[in-house]
Write an enzyme that holds these catalytic residues in place. Sequence first.
Site, mmCIF file in Angstrom:
data_model
loop_
_atom_site.group_PDB
_atom_site.id
_atom_site.type_symbol
_atom_site.label_atom_id
_atom_site.label_comp_id
_atom_site.label_asym_id
_atom_site.label_seq_id
_atom_site.Cartn_x
_atom_site.Cartn_y
_atom_site.Cartn_z
ATOM 1 N N ASP A 104 73.751 -119.587 121.519
ATOM 2 C CA ASP A 104 73.737 -118.606 120.429
ATOM 3 C C ASP A 104 72.903 -119.165 119.275
ATOM 4 O O ASP A 104 72.880 -120.366 119.040
ATOM 5 C CB ASP A 104 75.170 -118.317 119.953
ATOM 6 C CG ASP A 104 76.001 -117.644 121.049
ATOM 7 O OD1 ASP A 104 75.407 -117.097 122.001
ATOM 8 O OD2 ASP A 104 77.244 -117.684 120.952
ATOM 9 N N HIS A 147 72.322 -118.914 127.948
ATOM 10 C CA HIS A 147 71.720 -118.909 126.610
ATOM 11 C C HIS A 147 72.572 -119.743 125.674
ATOM 12 O O HIS A 147 73.741 -120.021 125.953
ATOM 13 C CB HIS A 147 71.629 -117.478 126.064
ATOM 14 C CG HIS A 147 72.970 -116.872 125.784
ATOM 15 N ND1 HIS A 147 73.757 -116.292 126.767
ATOM 16 C CD2 HIS A 147 73.704 -116.772 124.634
ATOM 17 C CE1 HIS A 147 74.884 -115.860 126.239
ATOM 18 N NE2 HIS A 147 74.890 -116.148 124.949
ATOM 19 N N HIS A 186 75.715 -121.265 127.730
ATOM 20 C CA HIS A 186 76.774 -120.532 128.417
ATOM 21 C C HIS A 186 76.225 -119.284 129.097
ATOM 22 O O HIS A 186 75.116 -118.832 128.785
ATOM 23 C CB HIS A 186 77.935 -120.189 127.471
ATOM 24 C CG HIS A 186 77.530 -119.495 126.204
ATOM 25 N ND1 HIS A 186 76.904 -120.140 125.152
ATOM 26 C CD2 HIS A 186 77.657 -118.197 125.805
ATOM 27 C CE1 HIS A 186 76.676 -119.281 124.170
ATOM 28 N NE2 HIS A 186 77.111 -118.085 124.543
ATOM 29 N N ARG A 224 84.989 -106.405 132.672
ATOM 30 C CA ARG A 224 85.303 -107.428 131.667
ATOM 31 C C ARG A 224 84.690 -107.012 130.322
ATOM 32 O O ARG A 224 83.619 -106.419 130.291
ATOM 33 C CB ARG A 224 84.733 -108.767 132.124
ATOM 34 C CG ARG A 224 84.961 -109.915 131.175
ATOM 35 C CD ARG A 224 84.472 -111.242 131.769
ATOM 36 N NE ARG A 224 84.822 -112.324 130.874
ATOM 37 C CZ ARG A 224 84.119 -112.667 129.797
ATOM 38 N NH1 ARG A 224 83.004 -112.021 129.512
ATOM 39 N NH2 ARG A 224 84.523 -113.649 129.016
#
Length: 346
Positions: A227, A225, A282, A292
């Site tokens: 941002d 996607h 990303h 994570r």
Amino acid sequence: MATTLSEAYRDHPLHLHQIIPLDFSSIRTLPDSHAWPHTEEDDDDNDHGAGSCIPIIDLMDPNAMELIGLACEKWGAFQLKNHGIPLTVIEEVEIEAKRLFALPADRKLKALRSAVGATGYGRARISPFFPKHMWHEGFTIVGSPCDDAKKIWPNDHPRFCEKMENYQKQMKVLAEKLTHMIFKILGIKEEEKKWVGSTKHSEAIQLNSYPCCPEPNRAMGLAPHTDTSLLTILHQSQTSGLQILKEGAGWVPVHPHPNTLVVNTGDILHILSNSRFRCALHRVMVNSARQRYSVAYFYSPPLDYVVSPFVLDDSFLPRFRPLSVKDYIGVKAKNLRGALSLISTI
Ligand SMILES: C=C1C[C@]23C[C@@]1(O)CC[C@H]2[C@@]12CCC[C@@](C)(C(=O)O1)[C@H]2[C@@H]3C(=O)O
Ligand SMILES: O=C(O)CCC(=O)C(=O)O
Ligand SMILES: [Fe+2]
């Protein structure tokens, strides 16, 4: 006219099954619903060393502004050191994020994002655009985190609220500093940047958790996607997973460096810069050994701000039609990957 992000998303409801995350604590094998098809580019080893990494820029460097401009043009992202945010502020937010995601599923679900809501616990907003589920859970903060935190910790929410509010305040200052530098690079006139440094901007925090995964190579932490923001400032815990797509190089990892924040340009800056600055596609990969975490701060102009490429001279050809931030959110809510093309003039 919507004036807050919450109001902007109210017009684009999701179904509850698109919001409720899996209870990852009870899963020992990868369910088919979370198994993503394998692509050839996933096999490439794109870890070729410093030349193919996003640049690390020192904010105290006298050439920082120029380096930021180059990084935004080439990558749409960079890592930032000497950013001025105290380490304790970042560490405390990571501790609170871990405390939140470690809770049993039924506690987290008390703050489940509603179908028409912007804030709370749930799957990523982009989930409905993908045929498979992500190995991810998130907590979105728009405005005060207290109402949602109270639902999870009726008597013990002030600590969470205080850490998040402090983080938000500090991130705003850094985002303003970066925006001023970036607007200077783009040659933007004073009257067009009056909202920067005021209380009129829009902002959001997203806490992300990527639990250990039994079959990480077949799973996806956060699907590809861009941002929506003007810019995003990201803290990642000391576990790799974030990757940026670079033309000609494939998915390039963004490994965490101590005391360094990742900055990436969003769609709005891509439009304002008339495509001069990339908006980096990303995604996040997961692993079997370590959970994570990341904390993203999204900074954007006010919702009624009309986003239109900055006109530089008489021969300037805008590549995008003007529209408000709120309307762009609307276009993207209907068409995730095609939003920029839909407003393109060429
Ligand atoms: C301001 C925002 C950006 C975001 C939507 C949101 O209202 C809050 C959540 C953000 C996030 C985080 C994960 C990736 C992303 C694409 C998503 O699904 O939710 C972003 C949204 C965005 O940038 O559009
Ligand atoms: O977890 C990460 O490293 C990235 C998160 C992200 O892309 C987002 O929150 O928009
Ligand atoms: Fe992102």
